[in-house]
Design an enzyme around this catalytic site. Structure first.
Site, PDB file in Angstrom:
ATOM      1  N   ARG A   2       0.818  -1.202   0.000  1.00 55.07           N
ATOM      2  CA  ARG A   2       0.000   0.000   0.000  1.00 55.07           C
ATOM      3  C   ARG A   2       0.863   1.269   0.000  1.00 55.07           C
ATOM      4  O   ARG A   2       0.681   2.163  -0.821  1.00 55.07           O
ATOM      5  CB  ARG A   2      -0.866  -0.020   1.252  1.00 55.07           C
ATOM      6  CG  ARG A   2      -2.067   0.827   1.243  1.00 55.07           C
ATOM      7  CD  ARG A   2      -2.852   0.537   2.500  1.00 55.07           C
ATOM      8  NE  ARG A   2      -3.149  -0.897   2.604  1.00 55.07           N
ATOM      9  CZ  ARG A   2      -4.210  -1.451   2.076  1.00 55.07           C
ATOM     10  NH1 ARG A   2      -5.089  -0.721   1.432  1.00 55.07           N
ATOM     11  NH2 ARG A   2      -4.432  -2.745   2.179  1.00 55.07           N
ATOM     12  N   THR A   3       1.813   1.315   0.909  1.00 54.44           N
ATOM     13  CA  THR A   3       2.662   2.511   0.999  1.00 54.44           C
ATOM     14  C   THR A   3       3.516   2.648  -0.256  1.00 54.44           C
ATOM     15  O   THR A   3       3.690   3.742  -0.797  1.00 54.44           O
ATOM     16  CB  THR A   3       3.557   2.435   2.253  1.00 54.44           C
ATOM     17  OG1 THR A   3       2.728   2.241   3.396  1.00 54.44           O
ATOM     18  CG2 THR A   3       4.356   3.698   2.440  1.00 54.44           C
ATOM     19  N   ARG A  40      11.365   2.040   3.443  1.00 55.29           N
ATOM     20  CA  ARG A  40      10.693   1.387   4.559  1.00 55.29           C
ATOM     21  C   ARG A  40      11.627   0.300   5.062  1.00 55.29           C
ATOM     22  O   ARG A  40      12.287  -0.362   4.254  1.00 55.29           O
ATOM     23  CB  ARG A  40       9.369   0.775   4.116  1.00 55.29           C
ATOM     24  CG  ARG A  40       8.556   0.226   5.295  1.00 55.29           C
ATOM     25  CD  ARG A  40       7.303  -0.399   4.796  1.00 55.29           C
ATOM     26  NE  ARG A  40       6.378  -0.759   5.842  1.00 55.29           N
ATOM     27  CZ  ARG A  40       5.358  -0.013   6.221  1.00 55.29           C
ATOM     28  NH1 ARG A  40       5.153   1.170   5.665  1.00 55.29           N
ATOM     29  NH2 ARG A  40       4.534  -0.434   7.144  1.00 55.29           N
ATOM     30  N   HIS A  58       6.034   6.826  11.019  1.00 49.64           N
ATOM     31  CA  HIS A  58       5.499   6.674   9.666  1.00 49.64           C
ATOM     32  C   HIS A  58       4.874   8.015   9.299  1.00 49.64           C
ATOM     33  O   HIS A  58       3.662   8.157   9.235  1.00 49.64           O
ATOM     34  CB  HIS A  58       4.461   5.537   9.664  1.00 49.64           C
ATOM     35  CG  HIS A  58       4.005   5.117   8.299  1.00 49.64           C
ATOM     36  ND1 HIS A  58       4.630   5.520   7.134  1.00 49.64           N
ATOM     37  CD2 HIS A  58       2.978   4.324   7.904  1.00 49.64           C
ATOM     38  CE1 HIS A  58       4.009   4.992   6.102  1.00 49.64           C
ATOM     39  NE2 HIS A  58       2.998   4.267   6.540  1.00 49.64           N
ATOM     40  N   LYS A 101      22.421  -9.830   0.198  1.00 50.06           N
ATOM     41  CA  LYS A 101      23.787 -10.336   0.048  1.00 50.06           C
ATOM     42  C   LYS A 101      24.684  -9.779   1.148  1.00 50.06           C
ATOM     43  O   LYS A 101      25.897  -9.919   1.115  1.00 50.06           O
ATOM     44  CB  LYS A 101      24.346  -9.944  -1.314  1.00 50.06           C
ATOM     45  CG  LYS A 101      23.547 -10.472  -2.487  1.00 50.06           C
ATOM     46  CD  LYS A 101      24.292 -10.204  -3.802  1.00 50.06           C
ATOM     47  CE  LYS A 101      23.418 -10.425  -5.011  1.00 50.06           C
ATOM     48  NZ  LYS A 101      22.588  -9.245  -5.304  1.00 50.06           N
TER      49      LYS A 101
END
Ligand SMILES: [Zn+2]
Lengths: 142, 309
Positions: free
Chosen positions: B51-52, B101, B129, B80
């Site tokens: 969604r974000t 995020r 957020h 990695k």
């Protein structure tokens, strides 16, 4: 009383609350190659009992770490048998390293670039430090 | 260069302007659809949040810009073993702005210390957020005309919900002085936050355990998810989840111009029969998130309405 001779060059960490000497040693000097004397439960006019650490040929000591362990600690720097400087520990307003963030989800636990940095929030019976990354409070008990 | 790590990185004036610009972008999208021409957003999702991510990607595309990035860490070089700082430094050559995020709290702050591009925090664990808060504010402004002066109630999990904490703090900064908190005892607002709200902003908090007691007094009802994991046993959860569920029946006593908000995704805390009610604005809220993110990207890239003359 147990006699220990003075040191020619080095530092004397004095007025350590009795019982905390070993903690200071472990946090700061466990890896040293220099001679160290740890005196425990020494009679003291001020404190009743105290611990003392003497370490030869070392002049650097992390005053922030001493400050969080016990803000009453004093440090004497000795060169050629003379006391050249006397330092007093105090509770650090900010701390870089020396503490681990209590928040298990904090980036400082998994990324080598993120060196934990803390700001003193409260020193009321216990020390509360806020992590500059995750903003959680880490408590260090005095 | 600016970063947006938490809402406090923006002044009230800056938030007001973002909301105004975002609303104009919503009303007049054509005016803005080329202002990010030639610009690239790096959208780095070290943890999936469809969604974000889509909201940011859509925002950049609606401004005429392009998007590169990854949607979860397993497809990035982090898998990695590359450090975050290195990933961010390399991105400096590939893009003009970064949204990230990350599951670890404080990761965007760390990234900002090594970045030569503006960084937007798209969520770091349970920490911050900030664009969700901006989304909430633009929605309130669109439907209630002003951010201030409303009876705002928060319902559900007020203990762990960072969305709620962040919005309450920001509304308090705006000068809102009273909030209604509806939650079971187990999920009340944390006392440290309550102390901050009352001492720093003089906020009055009314705590209740039942929605029915207060519903007729509310202008903005902010619903949140109650997660099963928060309870010790299934029985408590099942008992509580229905008392904090909004239904058409409970809405009967609400003001006709109340609005119902939710950060989405919802599970079952709002009945599907509420969706058709004109007071339900949670889908519009998700839509407004795109426009306020457009305003934010423009601000950070200093383009369009934010171009330096
Ligand atoms: Zn931390």
């Amino acid at each position: 009383m147990l006699e220990v001779k003075g040191i020619e060059n080095g530092i004397v960490i004095d007025h350590i609350q009795a019982g905390k000497g070993l903690k200071v040693f472990n946090r700061l000097f466990s890896a040293t190659d220099n001679s160290v004397v740890l005196l425990m439960n020494v009679t003291s006019k001020q404190l009743g009992r105290k611990d003392i650490i003497k370490i030869e040929n070392t002049f650097d000591v992390n005053m922030d770490i001493l400050g969080i362990i016990d803000p009453n600690i004093t440090v004497n720097i000795i060169k050629d048998n003379k006391l050249v400087e006397k330092l007093k520990a105090e509770i650090p307003k900010s701390l870089k390293g020396g503490l681990q963030c209590q928040n298990p989800r904090c980036i400082t636990h998994t990324d080598d670039y993120a060196e934990p940095e803390f700001k003193l929030i409260s020193a009321n019976g216990k020390l509360e430090y806020e992590c500059s990354y995750c903003e959680e409070i880490t408590v260090y008990k005095l | 260069m600016r970063h947006l790590i938490e809402p406090e990185d923006l002044t009230i004036d800056e938030i007001n302007r973002l909301v105004e610009v975002g609303l104009d972008m919503y009303s007049n999208p054509k005016v803005y659809n080329k202002i990010c021409d030639g610009k690239i957003l790096a959208s780095l999702f070290f943890e999936p949040s469809t969604r974000t991510k889509f909201s940011f990607d859509s925002a950049m595309m609606r401004l005429g810009g392009n998007v590169i990035g990854f949607a979860d860490a397993s497809t990035s070089s982090t898998s990695k073993g590359e450090s975050l700082a290195d990933t961010i430094k390399v991105m400096g050559a590939y893009a003009d702005i970064i949204v990230m995020r990350h599951p670890k709290e404080g990761a965007p702050k760390l990234a900002s210390q090594y970045s030569r591009l503006p960084i937007i925090n798209g969520g770091d664990g349970g920490h911050q957020h900030p664009t969700q808060t901006l989304t909430d504010l633009i929605t309130i402004k669109r439907f209630k005309q002003t951010v201030n002066g409303h009876n705002v109630a928060f319902c559900g999990d007020l203990k762990y919900g960072r969305t709620v904490h962040s919005l309450i703090r920001t509304l308090a900064r705006f000068g809102n002085t009273k909030f209604i908190l509806i939650s079971p005892d187990e999920l009340k607002l944390p006392s440290a936050l309550k102390r901050q709200l009352t001492s720093q902003y003089g906020v009055e908090l009314v705590e209740v355990t039942s929605m029915e007691d207060v519903i007729d007094d509310i202008d903005i009802l902010y619903m949140t998810r109650i997660q099963k994991e928060r309870f010790f046993n299934e029985e408590d959860y099942l008992k509580l989840k229905n008392s904090y569920k909004l239904t058409r029946e409970k809405l009967k006593n609400a003001k006709p111009d109340m609005i119902v908000m939710h950060p989405l995704p919802r599970v079952n805390e709002i009945g599907y029969d509420v969706d058709d009610d004109k007071r339900a604005v949670y889908f519009e809220q998700a839509e407004m998130g795109v426009y306020v993110r457009m305003a934010l990207i423009s601000m950070m890239l200093e383009v369009g309405p934010y171009a330096r003359s």
